[in-house]
Design a protein around this motif. Structure first.
Motif, PDB file in Angstrom:
ATOM      1  N   THR A  89       7.628  32.836 -12.732  1.00  0.00           N
ATOM      2  CA  THR A  89       6.398  32.631 -12.240  1.00  0.00           C
ATOM      3  C   THR A  89       6.637  31.605 -11.014  1.00  0.00           C
ATOM      4  OG1 THR A  89       6.271  30.748 -13.755  1.00  0.00           O
ATOM      5  CG2 THR A  89       5.121  32.881 -14.450  1.00  0.00           C
ATOM      6  N   VAL A  90       5.737  31.384 -10.031  1.00  0.00           N
ATOM      7  CA  VAL A  90       5.953  30.452  -9.031  1.00  0.00           C
ATOM      8  C   VAL A  90       4.530  29.491  -8.961  1.00  0.00           C
ATOM      9  CG1 VAL A  90       7.601  31.974  -7.654  1.00  0.00           C
ATOM     10  CG2 VAL A  90       5.219  32.277  -7.523  1.00  0.00           C
ATOM     11  N   SER A  91       4.785  28.587  -8.231  1.00  0.00           N
ATOM     12  CA  SER A  91       3.539  27.662  -7.748  1.00  0.00           C
ATOM     13  C   SER A  91       3.651  27.259  -6.275  1.00  0.00           C
ATOM     14  CB  SER A  91       3.749  26.602  -8.661  1.00  0.00           C
ATOM     15  OG  SER A  91       4.773  25.715  -8.827  1.00  0.00           O
ATOM     16  N   ARG A  92       2.581  26.835  -5.805  1.00  0.00           N
ATOM     17  CA  ARG A  92       2.705  26.406  -4.325  1.00  0.00           C
ATOM     18  C   ARG A  92       1.723  25.279  -4.323  1.00  0.00           C
ATOM     19  NH1 ARG A  92       3.549  28.733   0.844  1.00  0.00           N
ATOM     20  NH2 ARG A  92       4.146  27.394   1.918  1.00  0.00           N
ATOM     21  N   ILE A  93       2.031  23.992  -4.646  1.00  0.00           N
ATOM     22  CA  ILE A  93       1.216  22.870  -4.791  1.00  0.00           C
ATOM     23  C   ILE A  93       1.236  22.294  -3.366  1.00  0.00           C
ATOM     24  CG2 ILE A  93       0.706  20.798  -5.848  1.00  0.00           C
ATOM     25  CD1 ILE A  93       1.871  22.095  -8.381  1.00  0.00           C
ATOM     26  N   ARG A  94       2.491  22.542  -2.694  1.00  0.00           N
ATOM     27  CA  ARG A  94       2.749  21.670  -1.464  1.00  0.00           C
ATOM     28  C   ARG A  94       3.271  22.757  -0.522  1.00  0.00           C
ATOM     29  NH1 ARG A  94       6.234  18.057  -3.975  1.00  0.00           N
ATOM     30  NH2 ARG A  94       7.639  18.534  -2.506  1.00  0.00           N
ATOM     31  N   THR A  95       2.753  22.572   0.643  1.00  0.00           N
ATOM     32  CA  THR A  95       3.083  23.829   1.789  1.00  0.00           C
ATOM     33  C   THR A  95       4.977  23.818   1.881  1.00  0.00           C
ATOM     34  OG1 THR A  95       1.471  23.161   3.243  1.00  0.00           O
ATOM     35  CG2 THR A  95       3.438  24.217   4.061  1.00  0.00           C
ATOM     36  N   GLU A  96       5.472  22.839   1.527  1.00  0.00           N
ATOM     37  CA  GLU A  96       7.063  22.855   1.678  1.00  0.00           C
ATOM     38  C   GLU A  96       7.632  23.399   0.624  1.00  0.00           C
ATOM     39  OE1 GLU A  96       4.895  20.076   2.319  1.00  0.00           O
ATOM     40  OE2 GLU A  96       5.913  18.427   1.115  1.00  0.00           O
ATOM     41  N   HIS A  97       7.028  23.672  -0.579  1.00  0.00           N
ATOM     42  CA  HIS A  97       7.693  23.540  -1.812  1.00  0.00           C
ATOM     43  C   HIS A  97       7.409  24.683  -2.526  1.00  0.00           C
ATOM     44  CE1 HIS A  97       9.180  21.746  -5.827  1.00  0.00           C
ATOM     45  NE2 HIS A  97      10.299  22.307  -5.334  1.00  0.00           N
ATOM     46  N   PHE A  98       8.221  25.706  -2.958  1.00  0.00           N
ATOM     47  CA  PHE A  98       7.805  26.870  -3.583  1.00  0.00           C
ATOM     48  C   PHE A  98       8.791  27.291  -4.894  1.00  0.00           C
ATOM     49  CE2 PHE A  98       5.505  30.588  -4.153  1.00  0.00           C
ATOM     50  CZ  PHE A  98       6.204  31.958  -3.632  1.00  0.00           C
ATOM     51  N   PRO A  99       8.736  26.783  -5.895  1.00  0.00           N
ATOM     52  CA  PRO A  99       9.887  26.733  -6.933  1.00  0.00           C
ATOM     53  C   PRO A  99       9.309  28.078  -7.671  1.00  0.00           C
ATOM     54  CG  PRO A  99       8.039  24.898  -7.672  1.00  0.00           C
ATOM     55  CD  PRO A  99       7.656  25.333  -6.144  1.00  0.00           C
ATOM     56  N   GLY A 118       7.201  23.608   8.193  1.00  0.00           N
ATOM     57  CA  GLY A 118       5.811  23.745   8.166  1.00  0.00           C
ATOM     58  C   GLY A 118       5.413  25.241   7.951  1.00  0.00           C
ATOM     59  N   HIS A 119       6.062  26.211   7.576  1.00  0.00           N
ATOM     60  CA  HIS A 119       5.708  27.571   7.597  1.00  0.00           C
ATOM     61  C   HIS A 119       4.718  27.675   6.483  1.00  0.00           C
ATOM     62  CE1 HIS A 119       9.499  29.257   9.531  1.00  0.00           C
ATOM     63  NE2 HIS A 119       8.736  28.602  10.185  1.00  0.00           N
ATOM     64  N   ASP A 120       3.700  28.422   6.510  1.00  0.00           N
ATOM     65  CA  ASP A 120       2.523  28.691   5.509  1.00  0.00           C
ATOM     66  C   ASP A 120       3.217  29.914   4.677  1.00  0.00           C
ATOM     67  OD1 ASP A 120       0.312  28.801   8.533  1.00  0.00           O
ATOM     68  OD2 ASP A 120       0.664  27.351   6.798  1.00  0.00           O
ATOM     69  N   LYS A 121       3.874  31.009   4.913  1.00  0.00           N
ATOM     70  CA  LYS A 121       4.342  31.900   4.235  1.00  0.00           C
ATOM     71  C   LYS A 121       5.768  31.837   3.680  1.00  0.00           C
ATOM     72  CE  LYS A 121       3.132  36.524   3.931  1.00  0.00           C
ATOM     73  NZ  LYS A 121       3.131  37.742   4.229  1.00  0.00           N
ATOM     74  N   MET A 122       5.566  31.879   2.231  1.00  0.00           N
ATOM     75  CA  MET A 122       7.075  31.836   1.518  1.00  0.00           C
ATOM     76  C   MET A 122       7.171  32.901   0.751  1.00  0.00           C
ATOM     77  SD  MET A 122       7.619  27.480   0.946  1.00  0.00           S
ATOM     78  CE  MET A 122       9.200  27.658   0.775  1.00  0.00           C
ATOM     79  N   TYR A 123       8.493  33.311   0.326  1.00  0.00           N
ATOM     80  CA  TYR A 123       8.976  34.476  -0.503  1.00  0.00           C
ATOM     81  C   TYR A 123      10.171  34.133  -1.397  1.00  0.00           C
ATOM     82  CZ  TYR A 123       6.848  36.076   4.108  1.00  0.00           C
ATOM     83  OH  TYR A 123       6.037  36.109   4.972  1.00  0.00           O
ATOM     84  N   TRP A 124      10.201  34.765  -2.552  1.00  0.00           N
ATOM     85  CA  TRP A 124      11.194  34.928  -3.378  1.00  0.00           C
ATOM     86  C   TRP A 124      11.724  36.466  -3.434  1.00  0.00           C
ATOM     87  CZ3 TRP A 124      14.418  31.506  -4.994  1.00  0.00           C
ATOM     88  CH2 TRP A 124      14.196  30.176  -5.107  1.00  0.00           C
ATOM     89  N   TYR A 125      12.924  36.648  -3.118  1.00  0.00           N
ATOM     90  CA  TYR A 125      13.594  37.965  -3.243  1.00  0.00           C
ATOM     91  C   TYR A 125      14.650  37.971  -4.355  1.00  0.00           C
ATOM     92  CZ  TYR A 125      11.519  39.593   0.919  1.00  0.00           C
ATOM     93  OH  TYR A 125      10.847  40.081   1.745  1.00  0.00           O
ATOM     94  N   GLN A 126      14.810  38.845  -5.247  1.00  0.00           N
ATOM     95  CA  GLN A 126      16.138  39.061  -5.963  1.00  0.00           C
ATOM     96  C   GLN A 126      16.921  40.046  -5.423  1.00  0.00           C
ATOM     97  OE1 GLN A 126      15.011  39.912 -10.075  1.00  0.00           O
ATOM     98  NE2 GLN A 126      16.898  40.279 -10.625  1.00  0.00           N
ATOM     99  N   GLN A 127      18.303  39.775  -5.201  1.00  0.00           N
ATOM    100  CA  GLN A 127      19.356  40.425  -4.514  1.00  0.00           C
ATOM    101  C   GLN A 127      20.126  40.893  -5.697  1.00  0.00           C
ATOM    102  OE1 GLN A 127      21.644  38.834  -1.472  1.00  0.00           O
ATOM    103  NE2 GLN A 127      21.492  40.880  -0.455  1.00  0.00           N
TER     104      GLN A 127
END
Lengths: 113, 117
Positions: free
Chosen positions: A65-75, A28-37
């Motif tokens: 690009t990213v989208s955030r349509i649902r809290t749990e999902h960040f493709p 149920g976290h609000d913030k989500m992130y993508w990192y490139q390593q």
């Protein structure tokens, strides 16, 4: 056991293909992130989101690009993969006031041939 | 074993010895710091954190020291074990006033710790 999941774990794909890397969290976290390593181990923030319908670009310019349509999902999507996109992609999430920082997924290792 | 200077990409220690991994952070306004451990094939995992109003915090076999004067953070691992072999990252949180206290974590370059049996 981390409650954040990334799929696929490994992906080898040809140049020019469109790909989507999946990231889901059950905390149920609000913030989500993508990192490139990169191979030198440093983590570079490429996208983040404060919540549903929020997306922001990170410090490292990325053609994804990213989208955030649902809290749990960040493709994360690459419209046309190139060899320069070969890297490890890490997804993470956090909650305001969370004292333990980010929870990371296990990553997707992408190879573009 | 101890990493020297601001950053050492690799650190090799003998099993049972103490390890010290150093990190220089960039922002004097950062209010929260974390050490992460990343094992091969996995994402980074939380080890220990410290707030900017503290100088030292201890966990199980790990201690984090914070020197705000020189913007320096260190991770000490006591009695280093083979399972401690991993890449270690420090991270700092610089608060964004418009978003409350939590900004985005800024990660330092990792240090690869190798433990010799």
């Amino acid at each position: 056991e981390a409650d954040i999941y990334q799929t696929p774990r490994y992906l080898v794909i040809g140049t020019g293909k469109k790909i989507t890397l999946e990231c889901s969290q059950t905390m149920g976290h609000d913030k989500m992130y993508w990192y490139q390593q990169d191979p030198g181990m440093e983590l570079h923030l490429i996208h983040y989101s404060y919540g549903v319908n929020s997306t922001e670009k990170g410090d490292l310019s990325s053609e994804s690009t990213v989208s955030r349509i649902r809290t749990e999902h960040f493709p994360l999507t690459l419209e046309s993969a190139r060899p320069s996109h070969t890297s490890q992609y890490l997804c993470a999430s956090s909650s305001p006031g969370q004292v333990y920082g980010y929870t990371f997924g296990s990553g997707t290792r992408l190879t573009v041939v | 074993g101890e990493s020297v200077g601001l950053h050492l990409p690799t650190l090799s220690v003998q099993e049972g010895d103490n390890s010290i991994i150093n990190c220089a952070y960039s922002n004097s306004a950062s209010d929260y710091f974390i050490w992460y451990k990343q094992e091969s094939g996995k994402g980074p995992q939380f080890i220990i954190d410290i707030r900017s109003n503290m100088d030292k915090r201890q966990g199980q076999r790990v201690t984090v020291l914070l020197n705000k004067t020189v913007k320096h953070l260190s991770l000490q691992i006591a009695a280093t074990q083979p399972g401690d072999s991993a890449v270690y990252f420090c991270a700092e949180n610089m608060p964004l006033p418009e978003r409350g206290s939590q900004g985005n974590l800024i990660f330092g370059k990792g240090t690869k710790l190798s433990v010799k049996p």
